[in-house]
Design a protein around this motif. Structure first.
Motif, PDB file in Angstrom:
ATOM      1  N   GLY A  39       0.765  -1.240   0.000  1.00  0.00           N
ATOM      2  CA  GLY A  39       0.000   0.000   0.000  1.00  0.00           C
ATOM      3  C   GLY A  39       0.796   1.290   0.000  1.00  0.00           C
ATOM      4  O   GLY A  39       0.220   2.374   0.089  1.00  0.00           O
ATOM      5  N   THR A  40       2.137   1.197  -0.090  1.00  0.00           N
ATOM      6  CA  THR A  40       2.943   2.418  -0.097  1.00  0.00           C
ATOM      7  C   THR A  40       3.890   2.432  -1.289  1.00  0.00           C
ATOM      8  O   THR A  40       4.193   1.394  -1.883  1.00  0.00           O
ATOM      9  N   GLU A  45       5.203   6.339   1.361  1.00  0.00           N
ATOM     10  CA  GLU A  45       3.966   7.118   1.411  1.00  0.00           C
ATOM     11  C   GLU A  45       2.798   6.262   0.919  1.00  0.00           C
ATOM     12  O   GLU A  45       2.932   5.530  -0.071  1.00  0.00           O
ATOM     13  N   PRO A  46       1.640   6.345   1.587  1.00  0.00           N
ATOM     14  CA  PRO A  46       0.480   5.576   1.136  1.00  0.00           C
ATOM     15  C   PRO A  46       0.063   5.952  -0.287  1.00  0.00           C
ATOM     16  O   PRO A  46       0.043   7.128  -0.650  1.00  0.00           O
ATOM     17  N   ASP A  93       0.662  -2.251   5.378  1.00  0.00           N
ATOM     18  CA  ASP A  93       0.387  -0.879   4.956  1.00  0.00           C
ATOM     19  C   ASP A  93      -0.870  -0.759   4.097  1.00  0.00           C
ATOM     20  O   ASP A  93      -1.127   0.262   3.486  1.00  0.00           O
ATOM     21  N   GLU A  94      -1.652  -1.841   4.047  1.00  0.00           N
ATOM     22  CA  GLU A  94      -2.948  -1.793   3.373  1.00  0.00           C
ATOM     23  C   GLU A  94      -3.893  -2.752   4.079  1.00  0.00           C
ATOM     24  O   GLU A  94      -3.478  -3.760   4.644  1.00  0.00           O
ATOM     25  N   ILE A  95      -5.173  -2.384   4.084  1.00  0.00           N
ATOM     26  CA  ILE A  95      -6.193  -3.139   4.802  1.00  0.00           C
ATOM     27  C   ILE A  95      -7.472  -3.118   3.972  1.00  0.00           C
ATOM     28  O   ILE A  95      -7.742  -2.144   3.270  1.00  0.00           O
ATOM     29  N   THR A 109      -5.187   2.432   2.504  1.00  0.00           N
ATOM     30  CA  THR A 109      -3.732   2.349   2.585  1.00  0.00           C
ATOM     31  C   THR A 109      -3.282   3.234   3.741  1.00  0.00           C
ATOM     32  O   THR A 109      -3.976   4.174   4.128  1.00  0.00           O
ATOM     33  N   MET A 110      -2.095   2.919   4.298  1.00  0.00           N
ATOM     34  CA  MET A 110      -1.642   3.619   5.492  1.00  0.00           C
ATOM     35  C   MET A 110      -0.124   3.560   5.574  1.00  0.00           C
ATOM     36  O   MET A 110       0.512   2.825   4.816  1.00  0.00           O
TER      37      MET A 110
END
Length: 129
Positions: A39-40, A45-46, A93-95, A109-110
């Motif tokens: 997710g980054t 960075e997301p 980094d992603e859900i 994303t996070m």
């Protein structure tokens, strides 16, 4: 939660449309949360997810929802906990929320979060209507 880093998928919106228009197809409930490490970007960075995505960029694990709470009358908050002995060292980094038919309902994303040994990792994700 940054709005540009979360999205309700078109698949979910299509299902919501059918469920609310004539009731011919009931809405499949959210049953799982999927976590991934795609997710980054290279700078950490997301990357904003797309509503056309049908999966995480790189799913690592999927857990059944532990609980659902309702912090407002238009929000369902889904929670999972990764046990202390599982996924040590893994970065997430992603859900995503996943429904009972296996379709991804929403993606966020996070910034990367690394799972420590001996620590229960809890994730919450809201489904807002």
């Amino acid at each position: 939660m940054a709005a540009e880093n979360s999205v309700i998928t078109k698949i979910r919106r299509r299902k919501l449309c059918l469920a609310s228009s004539d009731g011919s197809k009931p809405l499949a409930p959210v049953t799982h949360i999927a976590l991934g490490d795609g997710g980054t970007d290279t700078a950490g960075e997301p990357v904003p997810p797309l509503d056309t995505q049908s999966a995480l960029t790189h799913e690592v694990v999927r857990y059944p929802v532990d609980s659902v709470t309702y912090p407002t009358d238009t929000t369902a908050r889904y929670t999972i906990a990764i046990p202390a002995e599982e996924m040590t060292g893994q970065v997430f980094d992603e859900i995503a929320l996943v429904d009972s038919e296996g379709d991804v309902a929403a993606i966020k994303t996070m910034y990367p979060k690394r799972k420590d040994a001996g620590v229960v990792f809890q994730f919450e994700m809201d489904d807002e209507f």
